[in-house]
Every structure is written in C-alpha cells, then in structure tokens.
Scaffold this motif. Structure first.
Motif, PDB file in Angstrom:
ATOM      1  N   LEU A 113       0.805  -1.221   0.000  1.00 22.00           N
ATOM      2  CA  LEU A 113       0.000   0.000   0.000  1.00 22.00           C
ATOM      3  C   LEU A 113       0.836   1.268   0.000  1.00 22.00           C
ATOM      4  O   LEU A 113       0.285   2.364  -0.099  1.00 22.00           O
ATOM      5  N   ARG A 114       2.147   1.127   0.113  1.00 21.70           N
ATOM      6  CA  ARG A 114       2.981   2.319  -0.028  1.00 21.70           C
ATOM      7  C   ARG A 114       3.048   2.783  -1.474  1.00 21.70           C
ATOM      8  O   ARG A 114       3.392   3.931  -1.740  1.00 21.70           O
ATOM      9  N   VAL A 115       2.708   1.898  -2.383  1.00 22.11           N
ATOM     10  CA  VAL A 115       2.710   2.228  -3.810  1.00 22.11           C
ATOM     11  C   VAL A 115       1.292   2.616  -4.210  1.00 22.11           C
ATOM     12  O   VAL A 115       0.354   1.826  -4.051  1.00 22.11           O
ATOM     13  N   ARG A 116       1.136   3.819  -4.724  1.00 20.48           N
ATOM     14  CA  ARG A 116      -0.172   4.311  -5.148  1.00 20.48           C
ATOM     15  C   ARG A 116      -0.079   4.780  -6.592  1.00 20.48           C
ATOM     16  O   ARG A 116       0.759   5.631  -6.920  1.00 20.48           O
ATOM     17  N   ALA A 117      -0.926   4.223  -7.413  1.00 23.70           N
ATOM     18  CA  ALA A 117      -0.907   4.552  -8.836  1.00 23.70           C
ATOM     19  C   ALA A 117      -2.330   4.770  -9.321  1.00 23.70           C
ATOM     20  O   ALA A 117      -3.222   3.967  -9.007  1.00 23.70           O
ATOM     21  N   ARG A 229       3.053   7.138  -6.981  1.00 22.91           N
ATOM     22  CA  ARG A 229       3.671   7.703  -5.783  1.00 22.91           C
ATOM     23  C   ARG A 229       4.122   6.587  -4.847  1.00 22.91           C
ATOM     24  O   ARG A 229       3.449   5.571  -4.709  1.00 22.91           O
ATOM     25  N   TYR A 230       5.246   6.827  -4.222  1.00 26.94           N
ATOM     26  CA  TYR A 230       5.769   5.935  -3.185  1.00 26.94           C
ATOM     27  C   TYR A 230       5.732   6.727  -1.886  1.00 26.94           C
ATOM     28  O   TYR A 230       6.546   7.613  -1.653  1.00 26.94           O
ATOM     29  N   VAL A 231       4.740   6.439  -1.052  1.00 26.65           N
ATOM     30  CA  VAL A 231       4.484   7.262   0.128  1.00 26.65           C
ATOM     31  C   VAL A 231       5.231   6.705   1.330  1.00 26.65           C
ATOM     32  O   VAL A 231       5.578   5.515   1.370  1.00 26.65           O
ATOM     33  N   PRO A 232       5.475   7.529   2.352  1.00 23.30           N
ATOM     34  CA  PRO A 232       6.129   7.028   3.571  1.00 23.30           C
ATOM     35  C   PRO A 232       5.274   5.953   4.241  1.00 23.30           C
ATOM     36  O   PRO A 232       4.041   5.984   4.189  1.00 23.30           O
ATOM     37  N   ARG A 233       5.950   5.012   4.892  1.00 25.96           N
ATOM     38  CA  ARG A 233       5.228   3.915   5.542  1.00 25.96           C
ATOM     39  C   ARG A 233       4.284   4.417   6.640  1.00 25.96           C
ATOM     40  O   ARG A 233       3.142   3.941   6.726  1.00 25.96           O
ATOM     41  N   ILE A 237       0.259   3.620   6.745  1.00 19.23           N
ATOM     42  CA  ILE A 237      -0.368   2.988   7.905  1.00 19.23           C
ATOM     43  C   ILE A 237      -1.491   3.866   8.449  1.00 19.23           C
ATOM     44  O   ILE A 237      -2.591   3.386   8.740  1.00 19.23           O
ATOM     45  N   GLY A 238      -1.230   5.160   8.581  1.00 18.04           N
ATOM     46  CA  GLY A 238      -2.252   6.075   9.088  1.00 18.04           C
ATOM     47  C   GLY A 238      -3.477   6.131   8.187  1.00 18.04           C
ATOM     48  O   GLY A 238      -4.614   6.221   8.668  1.00 18.04           O
ATOM     49  N   SER A 239      -3.251   6.086   6.876  1.00 23.68           N
ATOM     50  CA  SER A 239      -4.380   6.105   5.949  1.00 23.68           C
ATOM     51  C   SER A 239      -5.262   4.882   6.120  1.00 23.68           C
ATOM     52  O   SER A 239      -6.498   4.979   6.132  1.00 23.68           O
TER      53      SER A 239
END
Length: 736
Positions: A113-117, A229-233, A237-239
């Motif tokens: 889930l850190r990868v969002r496309a 996007r590659y978001v911070p872990r 997790i918070g999302s």
C-alpha cells in the motif's frame, strides 16, 4: 386611564412587530430571483461535487476474542487466575491491538500500500467523466487535442517499488506504450526506465539512485499517463487506520465487528482480510514465542533435576547397604509423606517463580504471590523437621535420604510431563481469536450519498440567498413607501409613478422615440405622470411662463425619465413646452429623442451659438428640445453667468412651460444654481433606490441654499412587491 394607555402602547408595539415580520417575509418573497439563482447554483455545485467525489464501499467482518491460553502448569494457572480476575483478555484492548501500527503495518507491507498509482485525469472534470465512462461503457473514449489524459476504463497495478533505504517517498509518471510496455518518468519528465508488464524493471532515478518497479497489469491506450507515488510507511499505515473501525457488538460478548472502507468492494475486502490475517498471525507468533520460552526453561531444568534425582538414589542405596536398614516405621513413613509433599510444592513453586522472573520483575504481583507461597511452605517444612528429632538417628537419616529421592523423582516426572505437554500445545497453537465471518463488501456504495448532497446544496443555496437578500435590505434602508416622504420629511408627494420596464431601456426600439408617453400612452405609469401634469396646470405655479426644475438626490432616480415624459404630456395639451437638459456633465436626453447632442445648452451659455440655432425639434408637436451640447470643463461658472438670465428672459414670451432636467442635487452644485431661478423644483425619489439619508440630505441642501422645494415625485413604485404596504398601491396597475 394609565392602564388604558399602557394597553394601547402594548397593542401598538405588537402591531409594529407584526408589521416588521410581514415586511421581512415580503423582502424574502420579492427576492425570489436571487433565491432561485442561488438554489440552482447550489444544486449545480452539489451535483458537481457529488459527481466528482469517488465512490466509497465498505467491507465488514466478524471476529471472536476468546480466553487467553496459559502455558504454565495448572497450579500456577490457578494463581494467575486469582491475580488477574477472570483471566479473559479485555476486548477493547484487542481492538486497539488490531488497529496498532504493528498489525496494520504488516497489512500495508503485504498489500504494497505504499505504492499508489492512478490515471492522470484532466483537471476539474476529467475524473468524474472517466468514472462515468468506466461505469457505462466497455471501451474508453478518445478526446482530440487532450492526449495523455485518462477518459475511462484505464487501470494500472503497480505491486512493488524498491528504492534505497534513505529514500522515504517519491513521485513518478508512468506512460503506457504499445505491446504492454511502459516508460517511467520523473515528475520533471526525465526518463528513469523502460519495462514490460509482468517483469521487474530496473533503472537509475535522478536524485534517488537505483530503483526497481514491478507492474502486474496495465490497461490503457498508448500515451496515457499515470501518477505513481511511493508514500512514507507511516502515512500509508495512518491512511489504512483511518478507514478501519472496530466495535464490540453486543457489549461484553467478545465479538468484534470490523469495518473498512475502500474505493471498490474487492479492495475493501482484500484490505480487511489482510488486517485480520496479520493480527491472527501475530497472535499465534506471540503465543508460540511464550510457549517456546517456557519449553526452553523446562529443558534447561530437566538435566539438573535428573542429576539430583540420580545422586539422591545412589546415596540412599549406599546408606541402606552400609546400615542394613531397609524400611521405616509407621510414624516415620507419615512424616516422610508429609515432608515429601511439602518439598515437592516448594520445588514447583520455585520453578514457577523462576519462570515468572523471565517476564516480570520482583515487584510484580505474580512474583510476590509465588514468594509468599514458598515462604509458607518453608515454615510448614521447618515444623515437620522438628519432629525428626524424636526419631532414632538411623531412622532419621534414612527418612531424609528417602525424602530427597521421592521429591526429586516426582519433580522430574512432573517437569517431563509438562515439557511434553508444551511440545504438543506449541504445535497446535491457533491463537486466542478467530475469524467468524470473513470480509464481505456489498456492491452498493456508502458514499457519496448524492441525493443527500443535492438536498444540502439546494438548501444551502436557498439559505445563502435569503441571508443575502435580507442583509442587502438591512444594509441599504431605502425609501419604499411614498407616505414616508410626507410623514418623516414633511414634503408633499405630487405623483406616485409605478415602475415601468420602459424606463430602464429594456423596451426601447431602435429608430423610434424612447418615450413612454408617446409609445405606450395607456401605460399605468403614463397615467401617474398625467396626474403630475394636472397638478402643474391647475394648482401649482402662478405666472405666464412656468419654469420648473426636476432633480433627484443621487444618480439613477429617474429624473430624466420623469422630465421627458412630463414635457411630452404637457405638450400634448397644446401648451408650448421647452425641455432643457441642464445636466451639463452627464445629460443623456438627446438619446431619448434621437437627436444630436449639440450644439446645445452649453454653447448658448458660452455665447458660441444663439438659442434659436441650438433649439432642436423633438418630434412631438409643441415640444422643443435644448440638449446639453458639448460638455464644458466649467459648467457651474457657465450657469452663474449673465447669459443664463438673458436666455431665461428670452424664453418667457415664447413658451408656456420650461422644464429643466437638473443633475443630482447631492453630487454637484449645478442643480442649486438653476433651481434658484425657477418657480418650482421637484425632487424625484426612487423606490428601492433612494435612501432616507439621501432624501434628508437633499432637503437640507435645498433649504440651506434657500431654494424653493415644491414637492416630491415618488418614482419606480413596484406594485408587484409583496412587502407590507405595497398592496395598497395595487390600483396603479389597473387599466380602464
């Protein structure tokens, strides 16, 4: 008498309140165009946002939290139950554990889930259009000149991005190519790598370093862009935590109802199942770890206990061989049995205490309970050992050796059984919680509730319009009733002129006179102006020639409309009339009659043109027109010159009426100069335009300049208004 006056005052106050309420209701009703416009605007905005907001689906599941399994011996379990109460883990604590970063983090890592496309949509309208196309058409649409944007049925599944550990987040653009290939670009457009769907692609990202990406699926036309996007872990997790809800239903049952939201039913189910799986896996691992620690402790103690048992047996055998004593008396056997039992309990308690110290401190209640029990057993053992002194020495020695053998043998056997039991238990650990119902999401979305949004948008638009209409009415307190002019300012009203759309120019026709008195003589507005003409002819002005000035407090009162139509109506009676546009700054009467602006009044006052040469035919019999002419830089100086009086003297023998259309009295001093040389001056007050302060200041200005203010003309009365007091003027709209 006083009571009667108080009663009348109370009744008057009540009437005033009722009048105010009805007036506000009328203000709202009269503002229906604004309310309708804002309602439509609110509806359109609500429709847009309801259409633009992505749909949200919800998956639900049911989990049962059971009593925690204890790996300690049964005796210690009884102590632990007494220390911890019921021994059942708090369900609320388990709900917190499920939402913890460790559990949700495992689900984030498992689902990548850190990868969002997502596809790149055209700004503002692109995403809702694409969503509509995806829901209703199998194929996408091509929009010319807008290549690169997604317009429906595009998707990409990026399952893995690997970057250096020092890089916490990054953004890219993925461009679909032909033959299931793609190109990865930085946000600035620099190429990072090229790859194919289903294989790991490697490249060098500027400012990041070496990276890898795996695209599992890609469905899009060549050239379509996707934002990756590659978001911070912690952000990922918070999302996920924000979309997860856990409630115990019913309270105290140990049943947890889990819900999680997602952009599609499949996504919501997949994420919720992953969270539950991560929780159960961690639970099993934790119990396995506890069992392993206890097992390791027991295996460490078994060799020592076995060695002590063997040593005790050897000592007993040697003693019996040397002494020839083989058995004990009945009394010694009784003491031996009791001492052996107590020694065994002491040994078990000590093992349990050592096991507890691996998890708790000396101050823990569980450790303190074990210490107290051991101390009590030691006291009992000391009391029994006192009885050994009464036995013979040989029998006492034999009893001591037999006791050591029995204690060590029983302790060894019990630890061996416990160790084997832990081996079996560890192999069959399934966790204290289990899934009753797996995640399920219905096809119906829970948000946005478009109908609710539309109602809210409609109501918000209506409320905003009502507040705007009322605020506008409160901030600008206009004179809306002709009675106010007479009652508050003592100025008689000689005519009340209803509103006519012709006055605003909306009914004008190119190539004809834009005079209501000529084009629509039967209009109720014309009838009201005829009443003004009658007053002028029979009751107002003495003398052969009637010089009349018409002005207003501020621009926009309709003074020119009143002046032009009054002059036309007087001329229709056969009287000779001259209409002078004395507004040398902004006069526009020449437009109403379709004539040239000059030469006119300013040229006559400056001496450049004779008055006969400046006169223009109005197109109406007996009515002549003197326009403003060229706009002078010094109109006030021209009006105070002697030529103005000379012109007035020359007009007395030629006309029955001379009407001056003056500039607003509050804006310039020109109106006061002309009004000082006429027999009558009328102040035009426009309904819903002129404020009480403006009317009051205009009257004060004329009184200060010692000018004769004959009366007022109330213009623009809207008989269709619903505000209280307007209905009594409805007869102005009657036709006969």
């Amino acid at each position: 008498m006083v009571a009667a006056e108080d009663k009348r005052d109370s009744k008057s106050a009540d009437d005033e309140k009722e009048i105010d309420l009805r007036e506000y209701i009328g203000i709202v009703l009269d503002g229906w165009p604004w309310i309708l416009a804002f309602a439509i605007l609110g509806l359109l905005l609500a429709t847009y946002f309801a259409w633009k907001t992505p749909p949200v689906y919800q998956a639900t599941s049911l989990m049962r939290v059971e009593q925690s399994q204890n790996m300690a011996p049964q005796a210690f379990m009884e102590q632990q139950v007494a220390a911890r109460g019921s021994g059942i883990r708090a369900v609320s604590a388990e709900a917190t554990v499920i939402r913890s970063r460790s559990v949700v983090g495992d689900a984030v890592d498992d689902l990548h889930l850190r990868v969002r496309a997502q596809p790149a949509y055209f700004p503002v309208i692109g995403e809702p259009i694409a969503r509509f196309v995806t829901a209703n058409f199998k194929n996408g649409v091509n929009v010319p000149f807008l290549g690169g944007y997604a317009w429906g049925n595009e998707s990409v599944n990026v399952t893995r991005i690997e970057m250096p550990d020092t890089v916490n987040s990054a953004s890219f653009q993925l461009v679909a190519n032909e033959n299931n290939r793609f190109t990865l670009l930085t946000r600035g457009g620099e190429q990072v790598l090229q790859g194919a769907v289903g294989t790991t692609a490697s490249g060098q990202a500027p400012g990041i370093g070496p990276m890898k990406i795996f695209v599992e699926a890609l469905h899009a036309k060549p050239g379509t862009h996707f934002n990756v996007r590659y978001v911070p872990r912690p952000a990922a997790i918070g999302s996920l935590q924000s979309k997860l809800t856990i409630v115990e239903q019913p309270q105290g049952s140990g049943l947890l109802n889990l819900t999680l939201q997602g952009s599609s039913p499949a996504e919501a189910e997949r994420r919720l199942d992953s969270v539950m799986t991560a929780y159960i896996q961690q639970n099993v691992e934790k119990q396995s770890e506890q069992a392993q620690r206890r097992l390791d402790f027991l295996k460490q103690q078994l060799p020592e206990i076995k060695e002590e048992r063997d040593l005790a047996e050897n000592k007993l055998r040697d003693y019996q061989t040397e002494s020839g004593t083989l058995d004990l008396s009945a009394e010694a056997n009784s003491v031996l049995q009791r001492l052996t039992n107590i020694d065994q309990q002491i040994a078990q308690t000590e093992l349990q205490r050592q096991e507890l110290l691996q998890e708790f401190t000396q101050q823990a209640p569980q450790v303190q309970a074990a210490n107290d029990k051991r101390a009590s057993l030691v006291r009992q053992r000391n009391e029994l050992q006192g009885q050994l002194k009464t036995l013979p020495k040989a029998e006492s020695q034999l009893l001591q050796l037999r006791r050591e053998v029995d204690v060590n043998n029983q302790l060894y056997t019990q630890l061996l059984n416990t160790s084997q039991g832990l081996e079996i238990t560890k192999a069959g650990i399934t966790g204290v919680s289990h899934i009753v119902d797996s995640a399920y999401a219905s096809s119906g979305k829970i948000a946005p509730k478009r109908g609710f949004w539309l109602v809210i948008g409609l109501l918000a638009g209506v409320v905003a319009a009502i507040l705007l209409v009322i605020t506008r009415a409160l901030l600008r307190v206009t004179v809306d009733d002709p009675n106010e002019i007479e009652s508050q300012y003592g100025l008689p009203v000689y005519a009340t002129v209803p509103f006519s759309s012709w006055e605003t120019g909306s009914a004008n026709r190119k190539g004809q006179l834009s005079l209501l008195a000529v084009n629509r003589p039967d209009d109720p507005t014309v009838e009201s102006i005829r009443s003004l003409r009658t007053s002028l002819q029979f009751a107002m002005i003495e003398g052969d020639t009637k010089f009349i000035a018409i002005t207003g407090p501020t621009p926009g009162c309709g003074k020119s409309f009143i002046a032009a139509n009054t002059a036309a109506l007087i001329a229709q009676t056969g009287a000779r009339v001259l209409l002078v546009d004395a507004d040398l700054r902004r006069g526009q009467l020449f437009r109403a009659f379709g004539v040239k602006q000059g030469p006119g009044f300013s040229e006559v006052l400056s001496g450049d043109v004779a008055i006969d040469d400046a006169m223009q035919v109005s197109g109406i019999e007996n009515l002549d027109l003197l326009t403003t002419g060229k706009r002078p830089p010094n109109p006030a100086e021209l009006l105070v010159s002697r030529r103005f009086n000379e012109m007035k003297a020359g007009l007395e023998s030629r006309y029955d009426y001379v009407l001056y259309d003056l500039p607003p009295i509050l804006n310039v001093t020109d109106a006061s100069i002309v009004a000082n040389n006429v027999a009558a001056t009328f102040l035009v007050v426009r309904s819903e335009h002129s404020t009480g302060h403006e009317v009051d200041q205009a009257i004060r200005r004329m009184h200060r300049d010692d000018l004769k203010l004959t009366g007022a003309i109330f213009n623009g009365l809207r008989v269709d208004r619903r505000r209280y007091g307007y209905s009594k003027y409805g007869y102005y709209a009657y036709r006969y």
